[in-house]
Scaffold this active site. Structure first.
Site, PDB file in Angstrom:
ATOM      1  N   GLN A  18       0.720  -0.983  -0.125  1.00 45.47           N
ATOM      2  CA  GLN A  18      -0.205  -0.115   0.159  1.00 45.47           C
ATOM      3  C   GLN A  18       0.653   1.216  -0.135  1.00 45.47           C
ATOM      4  O   GLN A  18       1.885   1.460   0.586  1.00 45.47           O
ATOM      5  CB  GLN A  18      -0.863   0.239   1.358  1.00 45.47           C
ATOM      6  N   SER A  98       4.398  -6.647   2.563  1.00 47.42           N
ATOM      7  CA  SER A  98       2.474  -6.488   3.466  1.00 47.42           C
ATOM      8  C   SER A  98       2.103  -6.827   2.480  1.00 47.42           C
ATOM      9  O   SER A  98       1.401  -7.571   2.457  1.00 47.42           O
ATOM     10  CB  SER A  98       2.576  -5.195   4.137  1.00 47.42           C
ATOM     11  N   LEU A  99       0.938  -5.741   1.972  1.00 45.02           N
ATOM     12  CA  LEU A  99      -0.152  -6.273   1.126  1.00 45.02           C
ATOM     13  C   LEU A  99       0.314  -6.760  -0.529  1.00 45.02           C
ATOM     14  O   LEU A  99      -0.285  -8.152  -0.764  1.00 45.02           O
ATOM     15  CB  LEU A  99      -1.098  -5.085   0.380  1.00 45.02           C
ATOM     16  N   ARG A 123      -9.553  -7.705   4.165  1.00 41.74           N
ATOM     17  CA  ARG A 123      -8.576  -6.942   4.979  1.00 41.74           C
ATOM     18  C   ARG A 123      -8.496  -5.689   4.731  1.00 41.74           C
ATOM     19  O   ARG A 123      -8.000  -5.664   6.072  1.00 41.74           O
ATOM     20  CB  ARG A 123      -7.324  -7.803   3.986  1.00 41.74           C
ATOM     21  N   HIS A 209       0.131  -3.510  11.275  1.00 40.59           N
ATOM     22  CA  HIS A 209       0.993  -4.681  11.442  1.00 40.59           C
ATOM     23  C   HIS A 209       1.628  -3.720  13.197  1.00 40.59           C
ATOM     24  O   HIS A 209       3.079  -4.659  13.639  1.00 40.59           O
ATOM     25  CB  HIS A 209       2.438  -4.089  10.029  1.00 40.59           C
ATOM     26  N   GLN A 258       0.643 -11.720  10.241  1.00 40.14           N
ATOM     27  CA  GLN A 258       1.090 -10.686   8.888  1.00 40.14           C
ATOM     28  C   GLN A 258       0.280  -9.792   9.558  1.00 40.14           C
ATOM     29  O   GLN A 258       1.057  -8.244   9.844  1.00 40.14           O
ATOM     30  CB  GLN A 258       1.518 -11.341   7.865  1.00 40.14           C
TER      31      GLN A 258
END
Length: 322
Positions: A18, A98-99, A123, A209, A258
């Site tokens: 992102q 991440s994503l 998500r 996170h 995660q």
């Protein structure tokens, strides 16, 4: 017949997270490659609305919303991967920030694309809803050792009783912290006193996170109960451990963890280099991971593909070194 590119390099595909979104991303690849169009069309069908139109035309404020950004970047990244595949370029290992880990898993055959698009839409929703808008924040800390940042965050957290943690270990000299607004602000003041060159609040709407995302992890776990995770065809480096995963069940557990655990990107890249990778190709919008790779793995090759110009440059490189 498509041309195959071979070289002595061990190639890693890395997929952005992102923040890499821009209105118009991958439009030229969509227009010129049927394989890219199919990806965007499949995303529109899976979501029940035109994420393609949002990617290409915006508006930007809608594209920035987390539950739109995540499926948009995943779709654009997978479309770029399909274009690379059609042009004969593959990799031996993959990772995503991440994503981006979801994009990597789709490319590696561990997760069906339509399922992945729907998952990351949820998500984004779960991560936004975990902490009310205005109660969480994130900040990039530049020019201070990661161990010192972790230590200061733990001290501030203990003192104020609110969450603040180092959550993205991006590259040497760049760590992102996240938590409640008050704790992040207090940590930033201490970090500046400790010698941080810069400490900048990020324009995000939730403390991604951090442990404040645990409600999102729990909700993802419920969604995953009905999702099939396949064994990956190539290793994918997991954010939470910076180690390779291939088994479907291990991938599932890693993704659940995660959302509320740090992204160990610098260690992930170092581990890939230790495993023989000397060429990184960022697959998807932006050049954020290309920049990180140049700082982490100095002397290695870092390329990207987000449009026709970058595609031609990347393919020309492999044609020259094959």
């Amino acid at each position: 017949m498509k041309e195959r590119y071979f070289s002595m390099s061990k190639i890693a595909f890395v997929f952005p997270g992102q923040g890499s979104q821009t209105v118009g991303m991958c439009k030229d690849l969509h227009d010129n490659y049927a394989c890219a169009r199919k990806v965007f069309e499949a995303a529109d069908e899976a979501l029940g609305f035109s994420i393609s139109d949002m990617c290409f035309n915006g508006p930007e404020d809608q594209l920035r919303l987390t539950f739109n950004t995540q499926p948009a970047i995943l779709t654009a990244s997978v479309a770029c991967a399909e274009v690379l595949k059609e042009n004969g370029l593959s990799c031996e290992i993959a990772a995503g920030h991440s994503l981006g880990e979801y994009s990597a898993l789709v490319m590696a055959g561990a997760l069906d694309f339509a399922a992945a698009v729907r998952i990351v839409r949820k998500r984004g929703q779960f991560m936004q809803e975990a902490v009310p808008v205005g109660e969480g924040s994130m900040a990039a800390v530049l020019g201070l050792e990661s161990d010192k940042i972790v230590e200061i965050c733990r001290t501030v957290e203990a003192e104020c009783g609110e969450a603040v943690q180092a959550v993205n270990f991006n590259c040497p000299g760049q760590v992102v912290i996240a938590g409640s607004v008050g704790a992040v602000d207090k940590a930033l003041a201490v970090l500046k006193e400790a010698g941080a060159k810069r400490a900048v609040l990020l324009p995000v709407s939730a403390p991604f996170h951090s442990t404040l995302m645990q409600p999102a992890s729990k909700r993802l776990a419920e969604v995953f109960e009905s999702i099939t995770f396949h064994d990956a065809k190539i290793p994918v480096v997991a954010n939470v451990t910076a180690t390779e995963v291939t088994k479907g069940e291990d991938i599932k557990e890693s993704l659940i963890r995660q959302a509320a655990m740090p992204v160990l990107w610098e260690t992930s890249v170092n581990n890939m280099v230790a495993g023989g990778v000397d060429t990184f190709v960022e697959v998807g919008p932006g050049k954020v991971l290309t920049g990180f790779a140049k700082k982490i793995a100095k002397g290695m090759t870092a390329l990207n593909i987000e449009d026709e110009a970058s595609l031609e440059k990347t393919l020309a490189y492999f044609k020259e070194v094959r």
